[in-house]
Write an enzyme that holds these catalytic residues in place. Structure first.
Site, mmCIF file in Angstrom:
data_model
loop_
_atom_site.group_PDB
_atom_site.id
_atom_site.type_symbol
_atom_site.label_atom_id
_atom_site.label_comp_id
_atom_site.label_asym_id
_atom_site.label_seq_id
_atom_site.Cartn_x
_atom_site.Cartn_y
_atom_site.Cartn_z
ATOM 1 N N VAL A 30 0.842 -1.206 0.000
ATOM 2 C CA VAL A 30 0.000 0.000 0.000
ATOM 3 C C VAL A 30 0.876 1.253 0.000
ATOM 4 O O VAL A 30 0.608 2.205 -0.746
ATOM 5 C CB VAL A 30 -0.960 0.003 1.215
ATOM 6 C CG1 VAL A 30 -1.866 1.239 1.165
ATOM 7 C CG2 VAL A 30 -1.812 -1.266 1.243
ATOM 8 N N LYS A 217 -11.891 -5.933 11.856
ATOM 9 C CA LYS A 217 -12.655 -4.960 11.054
ATOM 10 C C LYS A 217 -14.080 -4.820 11.594
ATOM 11 O O LYS A 217 -14.628 -3.713 11.641
ATOM 12 C CB LYS A 217 -12.696 -5.411 9.595
ATOM 13 C CG LYS A 217 -11.325 -5.406 8.931
ATOM 14 C CD LYS A 217 -11.377 -6.144 7.611
ATOM 15 C CE LYS A 217 -10.046 -6.126 6.881
ATOM 16 N NZ LYS A 217 -10.057 -7.014 5.707
ATOM 17 N N GLY A 314 -5.823 -4.551 -2.020
ATOM 18 C CA GLY A 314 -4.965 -4.270 -3.172
ATOM 19 C C GLY A 314 -4.322 -2.921 -2.987
ATOM 20 O O GLY A 314 -4.908 -2.020 -2.369
HETATM 21 N N1 LIG Z 1 -2.620 -4.789 1.282
HETATM 22 C C1 LIG Z 1 -3.883 -4.416 1.301
HETATM 23 O O1 LIG Z 1 -4.636 -4.675 0.359
HETATM 24 C C2 LIG Z 1 -4.436 -3.666 2.484
HETATM 25 C C3 LIG Z 1 -5.785 -3.268 2.489
HETATM 26 C C4 LIG Z 1 -6.286 -2.544 3.577
HETATM 27 C C5 LIG Z 1 -5.447 -2.260 4.640
HETATM 28 N N2 LIG Z 1 -4.150 -2.683 4.612
HETATM 29 C C6 LIG Z 1 -3.298 -2.348 5.761
HETATM 30 O O2 LIG Z 1 -2.248 -1.477 5.307
HETATM 31 C C7 LIG Z 1 -1.069 -1.703 6.078
HETATM 32 C C8 LIG Z 1 0.083 -2.047 5.119
HETATM 33 O O3 LIG Z 1 -0.253 -3.217 4.402
HETATM 34 P P1 LIG Z 1 0.650 -3.736 3.183
HETATM 35 O O4 LIG Z 1 -0.147 -4.785 2.511
HETATM 36 O O5 LIG Z 1 1.157 -2.595 2.413
HETATM 37 O O6 LIG Z 1 1.857 -4.428 4.006
HETATM 38 P P2 LIG Z 1 3.314 -4.758 3.452
HETATM 39 O O7 LIG Z 1 3.294 -4.955 1.980
HETATM 40 O O8 LIG Z 1 3.820 -5.859 4.311
HETATM 41 O O9 LIG Z 1 4.131 -3.429 3.747
HETATM 42 C C9 LIG Z 1 4.544 -3.053 5.035
HETATM 43 C C10 LIG Z 1 5.819 -2.248 4.892
HETATM 44 O O10 LIG Z 1 6.183 -1.751 6.177
HETATM 45 C C11 LIG Z 1 7.531 -2.137 6.466
HETATM 46 N N3 LIG Z 1 7.628 -2.389 7.895
HETATM 47 C C12 LIG Z 1 6.871 -3.240 8.617
HETATM 48 N N4 LIG Z 1 7.236 -3.218 9.894
HETATM 49 C C13 LIG Z 1 8.257 -2.329 9.977
HETATM 50 C C14 LIG Z 1 9.054 -1.874 11.040
HETATM 51 N N5 LIG Z 1 8.908 -2.334 12.293
HETATM 52 N N6 LIG Z 1 10.023 -0.948 10.788
HETATM 53 C C15 LIG Z 1 10.187 -0.494 9.549
HETATM 54 N N7 LIG Z 1 9.465 -0.881 8.473
HETATM 55 C C16 LIG Z 1 8.516 -1.790 8.706
HETATM 56 C C17 LIG Z 1 7.776 -3.400 5.656
HETATM 57 O O11 LIG Z 1 9.142 -3.584 5.419
HETATM 58 P P3 LIG Z 1 9.723 -4.984 4.908
HETATM 59 O O12 LIG Z 1 9.587 -4.974 3.416
HETATM 60 O O13 LIG Z 1 11.123 -5.010 5.380
HETATM 61 O O14 LIG Z 1 8.889 -6.082 5.553
HETATM 62 C C18 LIG Z 1 7.003 -3.099 4.371
HETATM 63 O O15 LIG Z 1 7.750 -2.350 3.462
HETATM 64 C C19 LIG Z 1 -1.407 -2.830 7.054
HETATM 65 O O16 LIG Z 1 -1.829 -2.269 8.271
HETATM 66 C C20 LIG Z 1 -2.589 -3.527 6.387
HETATM 67 O O17 LIG Z 1 -3.429 -4.189 7.307
HETATM 68 C C21 LIG Z 1 -3.613 -3.373 3.574
#
Ligand SMILES: NC(=O)c1ccc[n+]([C@@H]2O[C@H](COP(=O)([O-])OP(=O)(O)OC[C@H]3O[C@@H](n4cnc5c(N)ncnc54)[C@H](OP(=O)(O)O)[C@@H]3O)[C@@H](O)[C@H]2O)c1
Length: 438
Positions: A30, A217, A314
């Site tokens: 995201v 949620k 997504g």
């Molecule tokens: N994906 C979706 O469709 C979606 C939809 C609605 C809500 N969300 C919410 O949006 C948020 C992000 O989701 P995402 O899918 O984008 O997750 P993601 O792809 O796993 O991205 C998370 C990012 O944050 C970094 N990160 C995590 N913990 C960290 C820490 N302690 N220190 C520094 N960097 C850190 C990760 O680094 P690394 O690459 O090193 O792991 C990664 O780049 C979550 O809360 C999720 O529930 C996601």
């Protein structure tokens, strides 16, 4: 970390026409989409100035970073962000720790926060909202439920004037993808593997298939729509992994299909809430929702039913929701905030139930099952048995008239101990059309 309290700057700057500075925490699915959309759309009045992530060089040199302005400062030191002059922090890392502490520090430093983090908001949302109020800044989380579908802003801006008494919906796109493909004939293990390959499901799919993601949620939506503060751990969940192809065949005979449904109903000071696979009538919009779609049906005392539907997850759909929140905060828009009260939760619903048994067939089994059900006061509505299965492993289904889920569970505890039972019986609530959950 002790941060100095600052007056909110975002609103002031927007009014004077200068630029609101934005820092992104997390450059994953995201976060990178938010950065890309911000860079390509060039919204006036906001500027992405900082990106924070661990192992930042890996992110800075990734393909996702190519289109971003050279002026962006990349860092893996959170203090650079917290001590900077950014006005709004967009948190897209996920999880509770260390994120909660960083968000608290940001709010205390006078920075508004936009987040899509459902776990953070479900478990810590009330405390963080109070902190934001105390420091006169914003905490906005419109993307935390249903990603790109504006359920939270819609509830806050469009439904606050109603008394919402009931919520139901499909809140987990991964489960919907798995179940709607099983409805079309695929088996659970194959579809789960496909979902993992497509990036819809984690390598450990438990948070999705066992209902914990949807539960967080549901708690957020209950707080916003029904002003009911629920302990997420107290909300009953049931896995979809016990659903088999045969259940879709029997569901079809009952003019229904199966979906993971999250439902909550206000009952005085009590809230009935559950996340579980349920039988959904084919005429219900929830039955028409396929793939990773999300759907939420909100039932209000005065306004009746309102349905939200669309792509729940997504990178780009979620980025749209995040950026919409960001623009609202940058322009100083105030969201409606009504106080929520802590409520007790029960997983009990008065509903007809679908019970599937797999038995080593012997005379008297149906008699024994109906005896156990009648002992707790549950009435059988129908018995379904498809031809073509061996007698030594015979699946059949009993549906009941409406009764409490706990009543059914008591009967199943004794039925499960019968010698002829080869598997733990499966019990699913059956949604009724007049439930208006549809
Ligand atoms: N994906 C979706 O469709 C979606 C939809 C609605 C809500 N969300 C919410 O949006 C948020 C992000 O989701 P995402 O899918 O984008 O997750 P993601 O792809 O796993 O991205 C998370 C990012 O944050 C970094 N990160 C995590 N913990 C960290 C820490 N302690 N220190 C520094 N960097 C850190 C990760 O680094 P690394 O690459 O090193 O792991 C990664 O780049 C979550 O809360 C999720 O529930 C996601």
């Amino acid at each position: 970390m002790a941060m100095k309290q600052r007056k909110p700057t975002a609103i002031k700057k927007a009014k004077t026409g200068s630029v609101v500075k934005v820092a992104l925490l997390g450059f994953g699915t995201v976060g990178s989409s938010v950065a890309r959309v911000l860079a390509s759309s060039k919204f006036s009045g906001v500027e992405l100035t900082h990106i924070f992530n661990r192992n930042i060089e890996r992110k800075r040199s990734s393909e996702a970073a190519i289109a971003l302005p050279a002026s962006v400062i990349w860092t893996d030191n959170i203090d650079h962000i917290l001590r900077s002059d950014v006005d709004i922090i967009v948190e897209l890392m996920g999880g509770l720790n260390p994120v909660e502490g960083w968000i608290r520090s940001a709010l205390a430093a006078g920075k508004s926060v936009v987040t899509a983090n459902k776990q953070l908001i479900a478990y810590r949302g009330s405390g963080l909202a109070k902190l934001a109020e105390q420091y006169h800044v914003h905490l906005v989380h419109g993307a935390a439920v249903a990603g790109g579908v504006p359920v939270i802003p819609g509830m806050l801006q469009g439904l606050s004037g109603d008394q919402v008494t009931r919520l139901s919906g499909i809140l987990n796109g991964t489960c919907n993808y798995i179940l709607s493909r099983m409805e079309a004939g695929a088996d659970y293990a194959t579809v789960l593997a496909d979902a993992q390959q497509l990036g819809y499901a984690e390598s450990d799919p438990s948070a999705d298939v066992d209902g914990f993601d949807a539960r967080a949620k549901l708690c957020i939506l209950s707080r916003i729509a029904m002003h009911a503060e629920l302990d997420p751990d107290a909300v009953a969940t049931q896995t979809i992994s016990a659903i088999e192809a045969i259940d879709f065949s029997y569901a079809k005979e009952l003019n229904s299909t199966i979906r993971q449904v999250s439902r909550a109903e206000l009952d005085g000071k009590l809230v009935h809430a559950r996340v579980a696979p349920m039988l959904v009538p084919l005429v219900s919009p929830m039955a028409w929702s396929h793939g990773t779609q999300n759907m939420v049906v909100v039932s209000g005392k005065f306004g009746g039913d309102v349905v939200f539907s669309g792509h729940g997850a997504g990178g780009e759909p979620t980025a749209v929701a995040v950026i919409s929140d960001l623009l609202a905060v940058a322009q100083g828009c105030k969201t409606v905030r009504l106080p929520a009260k802590k409520r007790e939760v029960t997983g009990d619903f008065l509903a007809p139930h679908y019970l599937r048994f797999v038995v080593d067939d012997k005379p008297g089994i149906v008699f024994a099952i109906s005896g156990a059900l009648s002992k707790v006061g549950a009435n059988i509505d129908s018995i379904l048995q498809r031809r073509g299965y061996p007698k030594h492993r015979l699946p059949f289904v009993v549906t009941t008239e409406p009764c409490l889920t706990s009543t059914i569970e008591r009967a199943l505890a004794s039925i499960a101990r019968m010698d002829c039972m080869l598997e733990r019986p499966l019990s699913l609530q059956m949604l009724e059309i007049e439930d208006k959950a549809e």
